[in-house]
Design a protein around this motif. Structure first.
Motif, PDB file in Angstrom:
ATOM      1  N   PHE A 155      29.454 -40.240   0.588  1.00 46.74           N
ATOM      2  CA  PHE A 155      29.049 -38.839   0.712  1.00 46.74           C
ATOM      3  C   PHE A 155      27.856 -38.673   1.641  1.00 46.74           C
ATOM      4  O   PHE A 155      27.098 -39.615   1.906  1.00 46.74           O
ATOM      5  N   ALA A 156      27.639 -37.392   2.086  1.00 41.14           N
ATOM      6  CA  ALA A 156      26.561 -37.086   3.028  1.00 41.14           C
ATOM      7  C   ALA A 156      25.228 -36.921   2.330  1.00 41.14           C
ATOM      8  O   ALA A 156      24.177 -37.092   2.942  1.00 41.14           O
ATOM      9  N   ALA A 157      25.248 -36.526   1.063  1.00 40.00           N
ATOM     10  CA  ALA A 157      23.989 -36.224   0.374  1.00 40.00           C
ATOM     11  C   ALA A 157      24.066 -36.663  -1.076  1.00 40.00           C
ATOM     12  O   ALA A 157      25.150 -36.725  -1.659  1.00 40.00           O
ATOM     13  N   ILE A 158      22.893 -36.965  -1.629  1.00 36.06           N
ATOM     14  CA  ILE A 158      22.788 -37.338  -3.045  1.00 36.06           C
ATOM     15  C   ILE A 158      21.736 -36.435  -3.676  1.00 36.06           C
ATOM     16  O   ILE A 158      20.678 -36.225  -3.094  1.00 36.06           O
ATOM     17  N   CYS A 159      22.030 -35.935  -4.867  1.00 37.93           N
ATOM     18  CA  CYS A 159      21.027 -35.166  -5.616  1.00 37.93           C
ATOM     19  C   CYS A 159      20.722 -35.929  -6.897  1.00 37.93           C
ATOM     20  O   CYS A 159      21.607 -36.190  -7.714  1.00 37.93           O
ATOM     21  N   MET A 160      19.460 -36.317  -7.054  1.00 37.20           N
ATOM     22  CA  MET A 160      19.070 -37.185  -8.174  1.00 37.20           C
ATOM     23  C   MET A 160      18.760 -36.420  -9.463  1.00 37.20           C
ATOM     24  O   MET A 160      18.355 -37.023 -10.433  1.00 37.20           O
ATOM     25  N   GLN A 161      18.906 -35.125  -9.453  1.00 37.76           N
ATOM     26  CA  GLN A 161      18.374 -34.357 -10.574  1.00 37.76           C
ATOM     27  C   GLN A 161      19.109 -34.484 -11.910  1.00 37.76           C
ATOM     28  O   GLN A 161      18.460 -34.543 -12.956  1.00 37.76           O
ATOM     29  N   PRO A 162      20.433 -34.518 -11.947  1.00 39.40           N
ATOM     30  CA  PRO A 162      21.103 -34.507 -13.266  1.00 39.40           C
ATOM     31  C   PRO A 162      20.769 -35.744 -14.095  1.00 39.40           C
ATOM     32  O   PRO A 162      20.817 -36.870 -13.588  1.00 39.40           O
ATOM     33  N   ASN A 163      20.412 -35.532 -15.357  1.00 44.59           N
ATOM     34  CA  ASN A 163      20.001 -36.680 -16.168  1.00 44.59           C
ATOM     35  C   ASN A 163      21.056 -37.165 -17.156  1.00 44.59           C
ATOM     36  O   ASN A 163      20.741 -37.806 -18.155  1.00 44.59           O
ATOM     37  N   SER A 164      22.308 -36.892 -16.855  1.00 40.94           N
ATOM     38  CA  SER A 164      23.432 -37.519 -17.574  1.00 40.94           C
ATOM     39  C   SER A 164      24.686 -37.255 -16.754  1.00 40.94           C
ATOM     40  O   SER A 164      24.654 -36.436 -15.821  1.00 40.94           O
ATOM     41  N   GLY A 165      25.771 -37.919 -17.116  1.00 44.07           N
ATOM     42  CA  GLY A 165      27.027 -37.692 -16.410  1.00 44.07           C
ATOM     43  C   GLY A 165      27.489 -36.251 -16.563  1.00 44.07           C
ATOM     44  O   GLY A 165      27.871 -35.592 -15.589  1.00 44.07           O
ATOM     45  N   ALA A 166      27.451 -35.753 -17.789  1.00 45.82           N
ATOM     46  CA  ALA A 166      27.915 -34.390 -18.032  1.00 45.82           C
ATOM     47  C   ALA A 166      27.051 -33.385 -17.273  1.00 45.82           C
ATOM     48  O   ALA A 166      27.546 -32.371 -16.770  1.00 45.82           O
ATOM     49  N   GLN A 167      25.773 -33.696 -17.171  1.00 47.99           N
ATOM     50  CA  GLN A 167      24.859 -32.844 -16.416  1.00 47.99           C
ATOM     51  C   GLN A 167      25.207 -32.884 -14.927  1.00 47.99           C
ATOM     52  O   GLN A 167      25.077 -31.895 -14.218  1.00 47.99           O
ATOM     53  N   GLY A 168      25.668 -34.063 -14.461  1.00 46.81           N
ATOM     54  CA  GLY A 168      26.137 -34.189 -13.079  1.00 46.81           C
ATOM     55  C   GLY A 168      27.379 -33.335 -12.846  1.00 46.81           C
ATOM     56  O   GLY A 168      27.501 -32.666 -11.814  1.00 46.81           O
ATOM     57  N   GLU A 169      28.282 -33.341 -13.820  1.00 45.23           N
ATOM     58  CA  GLU A 169      29.468 -32.479 -13.709  1.00 45.23           C
ATOM     59  C   GLU A 169      29.028 -31.031 -13.529  1.00 45.23           C
ATOM     60  O   GLU A 169      29.552 -30.291 -12.691  1.00 45.23           O
ATOM     61  N   TYR A 170      28.044 -30.653 -14.335  1.00 44.84           N
ATOM     62  CA  TYR A 170      27.562 -29.272 -14.283  1.00 44.84           C
ATOM     63  C   TYR A 170      26.961 -28.976 -12.905  1.00 44.84           C
ATOM     64  O   TYR A 170      27.276 -27.966 -12.272  1.00 44.84           O
ATOM     65  N   ALA A 171      26.105 -29.875 -12.437  1.00 46.40           N
ATOM     66  CA  ALA A 171      25.461 -29.671 -11.133  1.00 46.40           C
ATOM     67  C   ALA A 171      26.512 -29.595 -10.018  1.00 46.40           C
ATOM     68  O   ALA A 171      26.394 -28.794  -9.089  1.00 46.40           O
ATOM     69  N   GLY A 172      27.546 -30.423 -10.134  1.00 45.78           N
ATOM     70  CA  GLY A 172      28.609 -30.440  -9.123  1.00 45.78           C
ATOM     71  C   GLY A 172      29.391 -29.134  -9.116  1.00 45.78           C
ATOM     72  O   GLY A 172      29.682 -28.564  -8.053  1.00 45.78           O
ATOM     73  N   LEU A 173      29.721 -28.647 -10.301  1.00 44.71           N
ATOM     74  CA  LEU A 173      30.472 -27.385 -10.360  1.00 44.71           C
ATOM     75  C   LEU A 173      29.594 -26.212  -9.925  1.00 44.71           C
ATOM     76  O   LEU A 173      30.096 -25.249  -9.326  1.00 44.71           O
ATOM     77  N   VAL A 174      28.299 -26.288 -10.221  1.00 36.08           N
ATOM     78  CA  VAL A 174      27.377 -25.246  -9.734  1.00 36.08           C
ATOM     79  C   VAL A 174      27.447 -25.210  -8.203  1.00 36.08           C
ATOM     80  O   VAL A 174      27.574 -24.144  -7.594  1.00 36.08           O
ATOM     81  N   ALA A 175      27.388 -26.387  -7.583  1.00 37.01           N
ATOM     82  CA  ALA A 175      27.436 -26.446  -6.118  1.00 37.01           C
ATOM     83  C   ALA A 175      28.756 -25.859  -5.598  1.00 37.01           C
ATOM     84  O   ALA A 175      28.774 -25.109  -4.616  1.00 37.01           O
ATOM     85  N   ILE A 176      29.853 -26.186  -6.276  1.00 34.03           N
ATOM     86  CA  ILE A 176      31.160 -25.668  -5.851  1.00 34.03           C
ATOM     87  C   ILE A 176      31.189 -24.139  -5.963  1.00 34.03           C
ATOM     88  O   ILE A 176      31.608 -23.438  -5.030  1.00 34.03           O
ATOM     89  N   GLN A 177      30.696 -23.609  -7.078  1.00 35.01           N
ATOM     90  CA  GLN A 177      30.751 -22.151  -7.245  1.00 35.01           C
ATOM     91  C   GLN A 177      29.813 -21.443  -6.261  1.00 35.01           C
ATOM     92  O   GLN A 177      30.137 -20.374  -5.753  1.00 35.01           O
ATOM     93  N   ARG A 178      28.658 -22.049  -5.990  1.00 38.70           N
ATOM     94  CA  ARG A 178      27.749 -21.441  -5.007  1.00 38.70           C
ATOM     95  C   ARG A 178      28.393 -21.473  -3.615  1.00 38.70           C
ATOM     96  O   ARG A 178      28.240 -20.533  -2.824  1.00 38.70           O
ATOM     97  N   TYR A 179      29.085 -22.553  -3.334  1.00 38.13           N
ATOM     98  CA  TYR A 179      29.780 -22.667  -2.037  1.00 38.13           C
ATOM     99  C   TYR A 179      30.840 -21.579  -1.909  1.00 38.13           C
ATOM    100  O   TYR A 179      30.894 -20.861  -0.901  1.00 38.13           O
TER     101      TYR A 179
END
Ligand SMILES: *Cc1c(COP(=O)(O)O)cnc(C)c1O
Length: 952
Positions: free
Chosen positions: A554-578
């Motif tokens: 991937f082109a970018a990494i975001c270190m913020q989510p502090n669990s896998g499920a939190q990563g899912e959330y952050a990823g879907l947030v990015a998709i919906q914002r996109y």
């Protein structure tokens, strides 16, 4: 003699991390009827997704060299006394807890306590933690931790919506909350479609809302008694949540006493280092009537088959793995290790010790306030505990002088705040005063004598705290040491044997990886410290970012989510914002294969997405025809597909690229659940298969230990078009294309202080070692599958008969034949000294084994031999030689209590507890018999009870 290069190569960490030697590998390949590991990999991973170049990660480093390098980074972090507050404070972790818990693999390598009979030690510790939270918040029920204070606030908001009868869609937030809490609330409210109203706490009742959130002490340190306001809101059906501080609550009126429905906050200052933001346990408490609506895990009391008190996770039917998109939250991994440390801190200090600590902190603040006033400086706070705010048009110069004296203070608009803590000394107060009032000197004793000893935080608490005996008997180091050891001895961890949990990747957590975690240069750093003090973290994070980019493509990494499920959330947030950025915010359909982990639908629901389930075919693959039909039906509104790869069925689906292309053609995005990344590293990658965004469970693939159910880290990798939509942070802005995006976690880099673990792993393995690890993981899984296949049916294999990094064995035919279930096998494995594999996920009535690359052939053979021996026991039940309701499986696990008394069972004592010679040679004894889950849920009790005769 060998050359120096050859000799050095032999020292490589890779030979410590990988379980199998060259000779063992040859033997295993022979069993699998392949000439080499490479041939097996070729049969397993589809050619069209293989990487055609080696991983762009450096050469492996020797353990001592990697430690020296990371020591160099650590030394570039500058430790100041951080008085910034906002939920992060200096604290002293008692060294008996540091060494025997935080630095002890007996505690940190344990798994989430799903198999309660072999987890009584950490379950007891968690129950103590819950009792501590119940006492301090004055509420009736506490969960066993959430990820951080800001996400706990977001969970409180979501829970308020579940339990409020008010029709409004608006939620009120006290403008005095910590800024990072507000940041995360904004993100969550947007996803749920709530309107967020912020303003002075006391204005809450002027608005039509379903819930309201207040903080005391708030960001500027003010303590408020919200009793009247809460009463007014309650009369209107508004649910109230109060963010609070555990140390303040030792002395001050509790949210429960104010009538609040929910109380939450961070347990960090109970002994857990600030760690540049985490990991820490967030606490969460509520009233008994809301118990079914609580997010996260709750430990409860039940009984075992002999009627003995025993603990287990309660009310699991509320959780995402059962209720999926109807679950209370998506939380899975939480913060068990840190919750246990906070609970032990209270156990060790006891109520009197905590009162002394809290009083000393408050006294320091009182003395400092009096000294300022004596010098004509006025303090804004009417009531305070540890934090003082001073209006000043000259905040910048004061902060600069404070910094020169060694202190970080918080500068806000025309004001400056200081938060005192357990580590504050007399000389700190004097030095700080001189920074505020140049030339001023402070005679602490003189001021101490002048200031009235009455507290200045408003009403004191009326209820007693920590009256249970567990908080009143372990105050000497010997008593504490032995209590910690006694609990540890009840639990099975990686220190005993392999933990073959499918999907959870319980690989080696190497000592060299763990050592930097407890260095003060990583621990004693405030997440909002000035950038020039965190240069070491910056270098480490930048390097880890490049490593993870290489792994994922991937082109970018975001270190913020502090669990896998939190990563899912952050990823879907990015998709919906996109989607929204392109005027396609209406795309709200999320496709999820039937086999998905429960966190996937639970996460989609948090973004207001509608989940459409895609079928799987008989081979465990996504049913491509069904997928096509559902894409066609929902094309205009398709947001994304969430897919795990290799699939949760443990196979590399060959159609994966086509699947991703179909989603893209319809304007959708592909979220890859990265829990199975351990099967991809170096061989393929999420970007290669066509995913747009994916999380990495660093506590699975990249060696962060599970801690008994947390901490973890779930950074996400994003393709370039999604990178601008990743979360950022309002307090400590991370540079990148995503500046201005709101946060998903309290701290900018999530649980930053455990990132050295993953950095060490990758640095010591190098690109070639990581790829070898993936190959050996595939080898080990296929070896297990092949050896077991003559005894149990192996479900799902790829087109060439191979499994990926895990395999599912089917117990349903056995159950149909003689009533023995996967649960009986799981419990019987305890008698053999093993933790059960994953049960009934992704297919009910099966068990999923993931051996990882770190297990040796002899350890794999022990597990296989145990499962084969158990199959023999089952055969005796099938043939009628043993009764269906009285046999070693149904009676498992067996305890010492079983074998010392009368023995009237149709099998021998030896067969019960020493079924194989090596079991007898190193016996692990479960401390309780099989636990009755139903009894515990019917008689729900989630607070301390007398645990054993030893304590009576
Ligand atoms: C572990 C896991 C998750 C959740 O990750 P956490 O870190 O526990 O939140 C999600 N999906 C799958 C397939 C997993 O195995």
């Amino acid at each position: 003699m060998s050359t120096l290069t050859q000799l050095e190569g032999h020292d490589a960490f890779i030979h410590r991390h990988l379980g199998v030697s060259a000779a063992e590998e040859a033997a295993m390949c022979a069993t699998l009827k392949v000439a080499s590991r490479a041939e097996l990999v070729a049969q397993t991973v589809p050619a069209q997704i293989r990487l055609n170049a080696p991983l762009a990660i450096g050469a492996p480093m020797r353990e001592e060299d990697a430690l020296a390098k990371i020591r160099g980074y650590a030394s570039q972090n500058i430790i100041k006394k951080s008085l910034i507050g906002l939920g992060y404070y200096g604290t002293h972790l008692p060294t008996v807890i540091l060494r025997n818990v935080l630095e002890n693999p007996g505690w940190y390598t344990a798994y989430t306590p799903y198999q309660a009979e072999i987890a009584q030690g950490r379950l007891e510790a968690l129950l103590n933690y819950q009792q501590m939270i119940i006492d301090l918040t004055g509420l009736e029920l506490a969960n066993a931790s959430l990820l951080d204070e800001a996400t706990a606030a977001a969970e409180a908001m979501a829970m308020a919506r579940r339990i409020s009868k008010a029709a409004s869609n608006a939620f009120y937030v006290d403008e005095g909350v910590f800024p990072q809490t507000l940041d995360v609330l904004k993100t969550r409210a947007e996803g749920f479609g709530f309107t967020l109203i912020t303003g002075p706490a006391m204005d809450a009742a002027k608005h039509d809302v379903f819930g309201a959130l207040f903080q005391t002490p708030n960001a500027s340190g003010e303590l408020t008694d919200f009793t009247a306001l809460i009463g007014e809101l309650k009369a209107k059906g508004v649910v109230t949540a109060v963010a609070c501080d555990l140390l303040a609550l030792v002395l001050a009126k509790a949210p429960g006493e104010m009538g609040a429905d929910i109380a939450f906050g961070s347990a960090q200052r109970f002994g857990v280092p600030m760690g540049f933001g985490g990991p820490h346990a967030a606490f969460f408490a509520t009233r008994d009537e809301h118990k079914r609506s609580v997010p996260g895990r709750i430990i409860g009391v039940s009984v075992d088959a002999r009627g003995k008190t025993a603990l287990r996770m309660a009310l699991q039917t509320r959780e995402q793995h059962i209720r999926r998109e109807k679950a209370n939250s998506n939380i899975c991994t939480s913060q068990v290790l840190l919750a246990n440390i906070a609970g032990f801190y209270a156990t060790y200090h006891g109520p009197e010790g905590l009162k002394r600590i809290a009083s000393r902190v408050h006294r320091s603040a009182q003395i400092f306030k009096a000294a300022l006033v004596q010098h004509g400086v006025s303090v804004q706070n009417a009531q305070f505990f540890d934090t003082l705010t001073i209006a000043s048009s000259d905040a910048g110069s004061i902060a600069a002088r404070a910094l020169a004296a060694g202190f970080n203070v918080r500068v806000a608009a025309n004001a400056i705040s200081v938060s005192f803590d357990e580590t504050t000394t007399r000389s700190d107060l004097a030095a700080l005063l001189a920074a505020f009032v140049p030339g001023a000197t402070l005679d602490v004793d003189a001021v101490d004598a002048q200031v009235a000893t009455a507290c200045e935080f408003g009403p004191a608490r009326s209820s007693a705290i920590l009256t249970h005996p567990v908080f009143n008997r372990y105050h000497t180091e010997h008593e504490m040491l032995r209590y910690l050891k006694r609990l540890e001895n009840k639990d099975l961890a990686l220190t005993h044997s392999m933990i073959p949990l499918g999907s959870c990747t319980m690989k080696l957590n190497a000592t060299s990886e763990m050592i930097p975690v407890t260095w003060p240069e990583f621990g004693n750093i405030h997440p909002f410290a000035p950038a020039d003090q965190t240069r070491g973290y910056e270098l480490l994070l930048n390097e880890l970012t490049e490593m993870l980019k290489a792994v994922t493509g991937f082109a970018a990494i975001c270190m913020q989510p502090n669990s896998g499920a939190q990563g899912e959330y952050a990823g879907l947030v990015a998709i919906q914002r996109y989607h929204a950025s392109r005027g396609e915010g209406h795309r709200k359909i999320c496709l999820i294969p039937k086999s998905a982990h429960g966190t996937n639908p639970a996460t989609a629901q948090m973004l207001g997405l509608s989940v459409i389930v895609v079928n799987c075919d008989d081979n465990g693959n996504v049913d491509v025809e069904d997928l096509k039909a559902k894409i066609a039906q929902h094309a205009a509104n398709l947001s994304c597909l969430m897919i795990t790869y290799p699939s949760t069925h443990g196979v590399f689906e060959e159609a994966i690229k086509d699947i991703c292309a179909l989603v893209h053609a319809a304007g959708g995005q592909v979220y890859m659940d990265g829990a199975n990344l351990n099967a991809q590293v170096g061989l393929t990658s999420p970007a290669t298969i066509g995913a747009d965004v994916s999380h990495m469970n660093l506590h699975k693939t990249f060696c962060i230990p599970h801690g008994g159910g947390g901490p973890g880290m779930g950074p996400i990798g994003l393709a370039a078009h999604l990178a601008p939509f990743a979360p950022n942070h309002s307090v400590n802005v991370v540079s990148g294309p995503n500046v201005g995006q709101s946060a998903v976690s309290a701290a900018p880099y999530g649980s930053a202080s455990i990132l050295p673990i993953s950095w060490m792993y990758i640095a010591m393995m190098g690109g070639s070692g990581l790829t070898a690890a993936t190959e050996v993981a595939l080898l080990n899984a296929n070896y297990v599958a092949t050896r077991l296949s003559g005894h149990y049916p192996v479900l799902y294999t790829g087109s060439q008969g191979r499994v990926a990094h895990e395999c599912i064995i089917d117990i349903r035919p056995i159950k149909a034949a003689c009533g023995i279930t996967e649960v009986d096998i799981a419990k019987r494995l305890m008698d053999y000294g093993f933790h059960a594999p994953t049960m009934s996920f992704p297919v009910a009535g099966t068990i999923m084994i993931e051996p990882t690359e770190s297990e040796s052939k002899s350890e794999l053979d022990r597990l296989i031999d145990a499962l084969i021996a158990i199959r023999g026991e089952i055969a005796q039940v099938e043939s009628g030689a043993l009764p269906a309701d009285n046999n070693p499986l149904k009676n498992a696990p067996h305890t010492q209590a079983d074998v010392i008394g009368e023995w009237d069972r149709p099998y021998s004592r030896e067969a019960a507890v020493f079924p194989l010679a090596w079991v007898a040679a190193a016996k692990y004894w479960p401390s309780v018999n099989r636990i009755d889950d139903v009894y515990g849920d019917r008689n729900l009790f989630c607070a301390c009870v007398p645990m054993d005769e030893y304590q009576a």
